[in-house]
Design a protein around this motif. Structure first.
Motif, short mmCIF file in Angstrom:
data_model
loop_
_atom_site.label_atom_id
_atom_site.label_comp_id
_atom_site.label_asym_id
_atom_site.label_seq_id
_atom_site.Cartn_x
_atom_site.Cartn_y
_atom_site.Cartn_z
N MET A 1 0.83 -1.18 0.00
CA MET A 1 0.00 0.00 0.00
C MET A 1 0.88 1.25 0.00
SD MET A 1 -3.00 0.93 2.64
CE MET A 1 -2.84 2.47 3.50
N LEU A 2 0.55 2.20 -0.87
CA LEU A 2 1.30 3.44 -0.96
C LEU A 2 0.67 4.49 -0.05
CD1 LEU A 2 1.87 3.66 -4.81
CD2 LEU A 2 3.38 2.69 -3.07
N VAL A 3 1.54 5.27 0.57
CA VAL A 3 1.10 6.35 1.45
C VAL A 3 1.72 7.64 0.95
CG1 VAL A 3 1.18 7.26 3.80
CG2 VAL A 3 0.89 4.80 3.43
N GLU A 4 0.88 8.65 0.76
CA GLU A 4 1.36 9.98 0.36
C GLU A 4 1.31 10.90 1.57
OE1 GLU A 4 -0.50 12.01 -2.91
OE2 GLU A 4 -0.82 10.12 -3.96
N ARG A 5 2.33 11.76 1.66
CA ARG A 5 2.30 12.77 2.72
C ARG A 5 3.32 13.85 2.42
NH1 ARG A 5 6.72 12.43 6.07
NH2 ARG A 5 7.70 10.39 6.36
#
Length: 177
Positions: free
Chosen positions: A1-5
């Motif tokens: 799962m990719l997480v953007e921040r």
């Protein structure tokens, strides 16, 4: 799962860990205001000597000025990132902000991450009151074609300071809504 921040100051060293691996067979140069494609051979593995360290210094300065740094993570690994500087550049009668950094790791390419980050950078530019993003792109065909595909245009006259830093780059701009 990719997480953007959004990235913070302690994330800046992670930018040097982005895997820039790429086999480059063609590059562009600018001749009489036109892009000219030519054969080249560059086997990019990692960052050229000293570039990651220099980038880290510049990006830290950008962060201190209130620049926008945004990343995409796969677990603890930074897979892709974009940076928009807070400094204003006046060029072609437009108020611009520079897209200082946009890289996607080799393993993350082909999934739309670059386009997603460019769209987010454009949206951030709008919040800054920019009319365009200024892009100094490496001359590789893949890079320049990416930007042209996403609506970027050649600058008639590059910013003198940015051109002096990167005279072989292709200097572009992306109009913002």
């Amino acid at each position: 799962m990719l997480v953007e921040r959004d990235l913070n100051e302690s994330d800046i060293p992670l930018l040097a860990l982005i895997d820039r691996t790429e086999l480059i067979d063609e590059c562009y140069r600018l001749e009489h205001g036109e892009l000219v494609l030519y054969a080249a051979h560059h086997d990019m593995r990692g960052w050229p000597e000293g570039e990651a360290e220099q980038d880290a210094l510049e990006l830290h300065g950008c962060w201190l000025r209130g620049g926008w740094l945004h990343g995409v993570f796969a677990g603890p690994t930074l897979l892709a990132a974009a940076v928009v500087d807070n400094r204003v550049i006046h060029n072609q009668g437009l108020r611009m902000h520079q897209l200082k950094f946009l890289h996607v790791s080799h393993s993350g390419r082909g999934h739309g991450l670059g386009g997603r980050l460019l769209a987010l950078a454009c949206a951030h530019g709008v919040t800054l009151g920019a009319q365009a993003l200024y892009i100094s792109a490496t001359e590789s065909r893949n890079t320049v074609d990416f930007y042209l595909h996403h609506g970027c245009r050649l600058l008639k006259q590059p910013d003198s300071e940015l051109y002096h830093r990167e005279p072989n780059d292709i200097h572009l701009y992306r109009l913002l809504p």
